[in-house]
Write an enzyme that holds these catalytic residues in place. Structure first.
Site, mmCIF file in Angstrom:
data_model
loop_
_atom_site.group_PDB
_atom_site.id
_atom_site.type_symbol
_atom_site.label_atom_id
_atom_site.label_comp_id
_atom_site.label_asym_id
_atom_site.label_seq_id
_atom_site.Cartn_x
_atom_site.Cartn_y
_atom_site.Cartn_z
ATOM 1 N N HIS A 223 0.794 -1.220 0.000
ATOM 2 C CA HIS A 223 0.000 0.000 0.000
ATOM 3 C C HIS A 223 0.829 1.274 0.000
ATOM 4 C CE1 HIS A 223 -4.538 0.703 0.933
ATOM 5 N NE2 HIS A 223 -4.128 1.408 -0.103
ATOM 6 N N ASP B 250 -9.883 -0.724 3.579
ATOM 7 C CA ASP B 250 -8.703 -1.265 4.233
ATOM 8 C C ASP B 250 -9.048 -1.631 5.665
ATOM 9 O OD1 ASP B 250 -6.052 -1.756 5.128
ATOM 10 O OD2 ASP B 250 -5.255 -0.092 3.951
ATOM 11 N N HIS C 113 -6.727 -1.114 7.842
ATOM 12 C CA HIS C 113 -5.832 -0.196 8.552
ATOM 13 C C HIS C 113 -6.029 1.237 8.060
ATOM 14 C CE1 HIS C 113 -3.947 -4.210 8.388
ATOM 15 N NE2 HIS C 113 -3.575 -3.953 9.635
ATOM 16 N N ASP D 33 -3.601 3.615 8.026
ATOM 17 C CA ASP D 33 -2.399 4.017 7.290
ATOM 18 C C ASP D 33 -2.128 5.516 7.386
ATOM 19 O OD1 ASP D 33 -2.019 1.380 6.611
ATOM 20 O OD2 ASP D 33 -2.888 1.572 4.610
ATOM 21 N N HIS E 109 4.210 1.134 4.316
ATOM 22 C CA HIS E 109 2.847 0.878 3.829
ATOM 23 C C HIS E 109 1.801 1.318 4.855
ATOM 24 C CE1 HIS E 109 2.160 -3.487 5.564
ATOM 25 N NE2 HIS E 109 2.734 -2.692 6.443
ATOM 26 N N ASP F 292 -7.462 -2.477 -0.563
ATOM 27 C CA ASP F 292 -6.501 -3.371 0.061
ATOM 28 C C ASP F 292 -7.155 -4.735 0.241
ATOM 29 O OD1 ASP F 292 -4.926 -4.769 2.090
ATOM 30 O OD2 ASP F 292 -4.017 -2.846 2.580
ATOM 31 N N ASP G 129 -6.842 -6.788 2.530
ATOM 32 C CA ASP G 129 -7.274 -7.060 3.903
ATOM 33 C C ASP G 129 -8.525 -6.290 4.305
ATOM 34 O OD1 ASP G 129 -6.527 -4.473 4.791
ATOM 35 O OD2 ASP G 129 -4.610 -5.152 5.582
ATOM 36 N N GLU H 158 -1.647 -4.923 -1.873
ATOM 37 C CA GLU H 158 -1.295 -5.839 -0.789
ATOM 38 C C GLU H 158 -1.550 -7.312 -1.092
ATOM 39 O OE1 GLU H 158 0.450 -5.267 1.813
ATOM 40 O OE2 GLU H 158 0.367 -3.101 2.145
#
Length: 307
Positions: free
Chosen positions: A97, A124, A126, A128, A141, A227, A229, A272
């Site tokens: 990412h 995502d 996360h 970030d 990332h 992403d 995830d 990712e």
């Protein structure tokens, strides 16, 4: 129908582990170009970027592999900007990412030139929004949102006078893993966060209508950063940062279908994907299917796959 340009960004240096560099190849093997062409779009594949390390930058203790991450950011900044200026839709195939430091910055340049605000939909687990001073790991990332919002200006990766993204125009959906200091930074800068509790309480469709209404009301451009995830690892295991409790297969498709209906999406990151951790290409195929939904595949068009 759109003209789409695929840009491979085989970066794994931002993640702290090997494997994400194989992501662009896995997405091509899963047929991302073929699926988009079958939907009637014109598809150009520009291959993979292969930048040399940014040797003008000194190593930084809080930013691992800075020179390589910066090199990809610079290359993507220019490539994505030039692609958008041609009237094409850039799809960046990742790669970790950290690549969004460059892709979103390139779209911010283009949006500034055409006099329209850029919004970012960040799908995502996360947030970030770390910087070298806040990151527990130093892995870059976890820093792209802070970077393209101008809150990670610790070294001249890109020009300091570049157009930035207003944090209040960043919409993060599916969030479920945020560092303590990062949480403070998000609140302070006004990033819009819809975590999985919000998804459960008010529903994905309601969230997406709110976001799309804001973009439409501002005549904005919308960059989508997806992403792996974002989805629950049960559905998409091919990622190095799995967090349980993510979006379902159906919720992810709903987002893409609503984005398609809106006509607002100007660019896309798919990031990712780590094929080394995947289950027989399962995650790559799901990402290709989600991309197909974003670019016009309807429920009645979906083929049935044998188990």
């Amino acid at each position: 129908m759109k003209t789409i340009t695929l840009i491979g960004a085989p970066i794994e240096e931002g993640s702290g582990r090997r494997g994400a560099a194989m992501g662009p190849t896995a997405l091509r093997i899963a047929g991302i170009d073929t699926v988009l062409a079958e939907l009637g779009h014109t598809v150009h594949d520009e291959g993979d970027l292969r930048p040399l390390p940014a040797r003008d930058l000194a190593n930084h203790a809080g930013a691992n592999n800075l020179q390589m991450v910066a090199a990809f950011a610079r290359e993507l900044n220019d490539t994505v900007h030039d692609t958008a200026r041609k009237g094409h839709v850039p799809i960046i195939l990742g790669g970790d990412h950290a690549l969004s430091m460059g892709s979103v910055s390139g779209m911010a340049r283009y949006a500034h030139e055409v006099g329209r605000p850029l919004f970012v939909l960040w799908l995502d687990a996360h947030a970030d929004f770390n910087s070298p001073s806040t990151s527990p790991s130093g892995n870059m990332h976890g820093m792209p949102v802070a970077f393209f919002c101008g809150e990670a200006e610790f070294t001249p990766i890109l020009a300091p006078d570049r157009p930035l993204v207003d944090p209040k125009r960043v919409y993060q959906v599916g969030i479920r893993s945020v560092d303590a200091r990062e949480r403070e930074e998000i609140a302070e800068h006004g990033v819009n966060v819809y975590d999985m509790r919000a998804v459960d309480e008010i529903g994905m469709a309601h969230i997406m209508r709110q976001i799309l209404d804001e973009v439409r009301a501002s005549n904005g451009l919308l960059h989508v950063s997806l992403d792996v995830d974002f989805m629950d690892p049960e559905f998409a295991p091919g990622v190095g940062t799995t967090v349980p409790g993510g979006a379902t297969f159906r919720e992810a498709h709903l987002i893409m279908e609503m984005l398609c209906d809106s006509g607002l999406v100007s660019s896309l990151d798919v990031v990712e994907l780590n094929p080394f951790l995947d289950d027989r290409g399962k995650s790559a195929r799901i990402l290709v299917e989600l991309t197909a939904s974003l670019f016009g595949r309807r429920i009645l068009d979906r083929p049935t796959r044998s188990a």
